[in-house]
Write an enzyme that holds these catalytic residues in place. Structure first.
Site, PDB file in Angstrom:
ATOM      1  N   HIS A  44      34.639  40.413  42.238  1.00 55.59           N
ATOM      2  CA  HIS A  44      36.057  40.080  42.360  1.00 55.59           C
ATOM      3  C   HIS A  44      36.465  39.236  41.152  1.00 55.59           C
ATOM      4  O   HIS A  44      35.756  38.295  40.786  1.00 55.59           O
ATOM      5  CB  HIS A  44      36.320  39.320  43.662  1.00 55.59           C
ATOM      6  CG  HIS A  44      37.771  39.069  43.889  1.00 55.59           C
ATOM      7  ND1 HIS A  44      38.645  40.071  44.246  1.00 55.59           N
ATOM      8  CD2 HIS A  44      38.519  37.941  43.774  1.00 55.59           C
ATOM      9  CE1 HIS A  44      39.866  39.566  44.345  1.00 55.59           C
ATOM     10  NE2 HIS A  44      39.813  38.281  44.064  1.00 55.59           N
ATOM     11  N   SER A  64      34.504  50.527  34.187  1.00 56.90           N
ATOM     12  CA  SER A  64      33.785  49.760  33.158  1.00 56.90           C
ATOM     13  C   SER A  64      32.613  48.966  33.740  1.00 56.90           C
ATOM     14  O   SER A  64      31.590  48.799  33.075  1.00 56.90           O
ATOM     15  CB  SER A  64      34.747  48.842  32.395  1.00 56.90           C
ATOM     16  OG  SER A  64      35.170  47.772  33.201  1.00 56.90           O
TER      17      SER A  64
HETATM   18  C1  GRF Z   1      37.480  44.697  37.993  1.00 59.23           C
HETATM   19  O1  GRF Z   1      38.293  43.694  37.481  1.00 59.23           O
HETATM   20  C2  GRF Z   1      36.876  44.252  39.309  1.00 59.23           C
HETATM   21  O2  GRF Z   1      36.612  42.894  39.365  1.00 59.23           O
HETATM   22  C3  GRF Z   1      37.967  44.619  40.261  1.00 59.23           C
HETATM   23  O3  GRF Z   1      38.478  45.822  39.792  1.00 59.23           O
HETATM   24  C4  GRF Z   1      38.250  45.947  38.387  1.00 59.23           C
HETATM   25  C5  GRF Z   1      37.479  47.200  38.159  1.00 59.23           C
HETATM   26  O4  GRF Z   1      37.330  47.525  36.827  1.00 59.23           O
HETATM   27  N1  GRF Z   1      37.459  44.612  41.608  1.00 59.23           N
HETATM   28  P1  GRF Z   1      36.430  48.755  36.374  1.00 59.23           P
HETATM   29  O5  GRF Z   1      36.900  49.988  37.136  1.00 59.23           O
HETATM   30  O6  GRF Z   1      35.002  48.411  36.694  1.00 59.23           O
HETATM   31  O7  GRF Z   1      36.662  48.890  34.914  1.00 59.23           O
END
Ligand code: GRF
Length: 217
Positions: free
Chosen positions: A110, A14
């Site tokens: 993060h 996402s």
């Molecule tokens: C997000 O919450 C990011 O902060 C963490 O992993 C998740 C990834 O989500 N490092 P996506 O794959 O971008 O939907």
């Protein structure tokens, strides 16, 4: 000249999607030349393909060591000659060789206000700790896990009803705004590093919930 970006992702993608949308809307003058995943089933690879972006799965199982895998993908990334390497939900800890290859142009997001709740399941950690605020951080990657110089942070209050899932959702909404913003600043050459302090030139500092303030997202 437009900014050349390589994205590494392991999950649903996402954040990658938010970055692609920002580029497609003309908000960021950039091009994603390659998306790499360590997971064959990663949604990020699908999203890349749908957007005609080169998408590659490299299987860690073919490598004897983490270092071997990282050196291989670092070489592959270098062929794209990127201005910026973006970790967007990339779930592997990077070896020093990889970080050395891209330090200064390697960003991560993060889902907490670092240095609180570093590592895995940051949202669950925040709830179990009883924190009243958490949030999201975009930072440069250095050799300490989730501890690099902070570019931008967004604060999210935690309610008594929050579960890791509801908090993740709230934080994710901010992730999708602060990551494209940080990338835009980077591509505009407005991010300066003084020791571990990041200064975004001409940004507005000092307000809630996002600091420095969002300009375009
Ligand atoms: C997000 O919450 C990011 O902060 C963490 O992993 C998740 C990834 O989500 N490092 P996506 O794959 O971008 O939907």
């Amino acid at each position: 000249m437009s900014c050349n970006i390589v994205v590494l992702a392991s999950g649903r993608g996402s954040n990658l999607k938010a970055i692609i949308d920002a580029i497609n809307k003309g908000k960021i003058d950039a091009k994603i030349s390659l998306v790499i995943s360590d997971k064959k089933s990663s949604g990020a690879l699908e999203i890349a393909k749908q957007n005609n972006i080169q998408a590659k799965f490299f299987d860690p199982a073919f490598f004897e060591t983490r270092r071997g895998y990282d050196i291989y993908i670092a070489e592959r990334i270098k062929k794209e000659n990127p201005d910026l390497v973006v970790l967007a939900g990339y779930m592997r800890i990077l070896s020093d060789e990889f970080i050395d290859a891209f330090e200064g142009k390697l960003l991560n997001i993060h889902p907490s206000l670092i240095p609180s709740f570093q590592g895995l399941k940051a949202q669950k950690q925040a709830i179990e700790f009883g924190a009243k605020f958490s949030g999201a951080t975009v930072h440069f990657v250095n050799k300490e896990l989730d501890n690099g110089p902070v570019i931008i942070q967004a604060v999210v209050p935690i309610t008594l009803e929050d579960t890791p899932e509801t908090l993740s959702e709230k934080i994710l909404k901010w992730e999708h705004r602060i990551y494209p913003q940080a990338i835009k600043w980077f591509c505009e050459g407005r991010i300066k590093l003084e020791g571990r302090k990041v200064i975004v030139e001409n940004a507005k500092y000092g307000e809630l919930p996002v600091n420095p303030a969002l300009e375009d997202f």
